[in-house]
Motif scaffolding. Structure first.
Motif, PDB file in Angstrom:
ATOM      1  N   ASP A  57      -7.573   6.571  -2.517  1.00 21.86           N
ATOM      2  CA  ASP A  57      -7.018   5.628  -1.360  1.00 21.86           C
ATOM      3  C   ASP A  57      -7.722   4.580  -0.786  1.00 21.86           C
ATOM      4  OD1 ASP A  57      -5.679   3.895   0.693  1.00 21.86           O
ATOM      5  OD2 ASP A  57      -4.481   5.534   1.560  1.00 21.86           O
ATOM      6  N   GLY A  72       0.676  -1.235  -0.146  1.00 19.48           N
ATOM      7  CA  GLY A  72      -0.142   0.059   0.119  1.00 19.48           C
ATOM      8  C   GLY A  72       0.775   0.877  -0.018  1.00 19.48           C
ATOM      9  N   ALA A  73       1.546   1.660   0.709  1.00 18.49           N
ATOM     10  CA  ALA A  73       2.668   2.724   0.685  1.00 18.49           C
ATOM     11  C   ALA A  73       3.615   2.870  -0.677  1.00 18.49           C
ATOM     12  CB  ALA A  73       3.662   2.176   2.040  1.00 18.49           C
ATOM     13  N   LYS A 113      -3.572  -4.056   0.363  1.00 17.85           N
ATOM     14  CA  LYS A 113      -4.063  -5.150   1.141  1.00 17.85           C
ATOM     15  C   LYS A 113      -5.078  -5.948   0.249  1.00 17.85           C
ATOM     16  CE  LYS A 113      -4.179  -2.851   5.382  1.00 17.85           C
ATOM     17  NZ  LYS A 113      -4.081  -0.895   5.284  1.00 17.85           N
TER      18      LYS A 113
HETATM   19  C1  LIG Z   1      -3.184  -0.314   4.965  1.00 17.27           C
HETATM   20  C2  LIG Z   1      -2.899   1.408   4.414  1.00 17.27           C
HETATM   21  C3  LIG Z   1      -2.169   1.433   3.587  1.00 17.27           C
HETATM   22  C4  LIG Z   1      -0.224   1.542   3.938  1.00 17.27           C
HETATM   23  O1  LIG Z   1      -0.826  -0.393   3.499  1.00 17.27           O
HETATM   24  P1  LIG Z   1       0.692  -0.914   3.238  1.00 17.27           P
HETATM   25  O2  LIG Z   1       0.354  -2.273   2.264  1.00 17.27           O
HETATM   26  O3  LIG Z   1       0.415  -1.177   4.853  1.00 17.27           O
HETATM   27  O4  LIG Z   1       2.175  -0.304   3.058  1.00 17.27           O
HETATM   28  C5  LIG Z   1      -1.818   2.432   3.118  1.00 17.27           C
HETATM   29  N1  LIG Z   1      -2.793   3.391   3.320  1.00 17.27           N
HETATM   30  C6  LIG Z   1      -4.263   2.922   4.054  1.00 17.27           C
HETATM   31  C7  LIG Z   1      -6.128   3.257   4.111  1.00 17.27           C
HETATM   32  C8  LIG Z   1      -4.124   1.539   4.312  1.00 17.27           C
HETATM   33  O5  LIG Z   1      -4.777   0.673   4.924  1.00 17.27           O
END
Ligand SMILES: *Cc1c(COP(=O)(O)O)cnc(C)c1O
Length: 336
Positions: free
Chosen positions: A222, A104-105, A251
């Motif tokens: 996001d 996600g990051a 995720k």
């Molecule tokens: C978990 C999350 C992220 C980051 O994802 P990672 O895979 O942990 O890097 C970014 N934005 C939202 C809304 C999230 O819930």
């Protein structure tokens, strides 16, 4: 070797996570089992990852099939699972193209680079990003700039891109930012996750879309936590009937394997050119194959519809419990 896994963890793994004192041995469907084979109903679902529970047969089948062919191939070659997944995602969202990441990051980082290029294209007459108070967009140093949670970002250096912070669901506050500043993008979670489960209203999301359109700023959703069917539609912004320019996902998308990315709307897909961005593992064939399996289960097998019905029922029941505000219930929950 000691069988005290908790102690061994504390010796060998850096302590950056708060943990529950449970060592999981296996998972099956909605349940996980510890070393004594004690059964737990898994409402944690990973961190919003195991949306189909554990060892879903369709996901397992896809895993075995793709693992038997090849697990990794460099991004110098074309791979069919990733192409199919990109097509599926576009069909489920907006007309455009996909850039795949491993988390996600990293999806946020890709969005940030895209936003930077969008600013550059306009000679930085528009610059910076509007974010919500208490938002979470990831923990890498770029993404951290957009994550407005005190304990998370305060100790680290972040990018110099300006960030404008507004209160969620306050249309006027957002309008004011566009009057006084010239942001190049707005990024929001349709439901703030770790910021306290704050649902953005349809009116607010539509206001974001309109302001972005008017001022030629990128409207970024996001959907890392809200996406992949978790609110009853494949992406949560759909409830507000808007068309974003950028959608972030991760995720649940990889069916348990790391997989993230951004879907970018058509006029903006050429902002990132060859050499501008990339990563070794993406687009990962194995996680992409699982992503296609997740979509097959959610959409073709109707699991998203079923999930929505269960969620609505659960929501109503929990709400009525909350309304009763009954002390004895809390004791009961504590005991179980
Ligand atoms: C978990 C999350 C992220 C980051 O994802 P990672 O895979 O942990 O890097 C970014 N934005 C939202 C809304 C999230 O819930």
């Amino acid at each position: 070797m000691s069988t005290n896994w908790i102690e061994r963890d504390q010796q060998a793994i850096m302590s950056t996570y708060g943990r529950l004192p449970i060592v999981i041995n296996r998972g099956e469907g909605n349940y996980v089992y510890d070393e004594e084979n004690k059964k737990y109903l898994d409402l944690f679902t990973g961190l919003a990852v195991n949306i189909l529970g554990h060892s879903h047969p369709t996901v397992l089948k896809a895993l075995q099939e793709q693992a038997g062919r090849f697990m990794h191939i460099s991004n110098y070659f074309y791979n069919k699972p990733a192409i199919t997944l990109a097509e599926n995602l576009i069909e489920l969202s907006i007309e455009g193209k996909v850039f795949f990441t491993n988390s996600g990051a990293e999806a946020t980082e890709a969005a940030l680079k895209l936003i930077h290029k969008w600013s550059k294209k306009q000679n930085f007459e528009r610059n910076g990003v509007v974010v919500l108070k208490r938002s979470f967009h990831g923990r890498t140093l770029g993404a951290l700039k957009l994550t407005r949670q005190q304990g998370v970002y305060q100790d680290f250096p972040v990018t110099s891109m300006p960030v404008y912070e507004v209160e969620p669901n306050d249309c006027e506050a957002l309008s004011n930012v566009f009057e006084t500043e010239r942001p190049a993008a707005v990024i929001v979670e349709p439901v703030l996750g770790s910021g306290g489960i704050v649902t953005l209203t349809a009116e607010y999301l539509q206001h974001i879309e309109q302001l972005c359109k008017k001022h030629q700023a990128l409207c970024c959703m996001d959907e890392i936590q809200t996406g992949v069917g978790r609110t009853g539609t494949f992406f949560a912004y759909v409830h507000a009937r808007i068309t974003p320019d950028v959608i972030l996902f991760a995720k649940g998308m990889g069916g348990g394997l790391p997989l993230g990315g951004v879907i970018v709307a058509d006029p903006h897909t050429d902002l990132l050119q060859p050499g501008d961005h990339g990563t070794t593992f993406a687009p990962a064939p194995l996680s992409s194959a699982l992503g296609n399996a997740v979509i097959e289960v959610l959409i073709d097998q109707g699991q998203m519809e079923k999930g929505k019905k269960v969620a609505d029922e659960l929501h109503d029941q929990l709400q009525s419990l909350k309304d009763r505000n009954d002390e004895s219930l809390m004791t009961f929950v504590g005991k179980e």
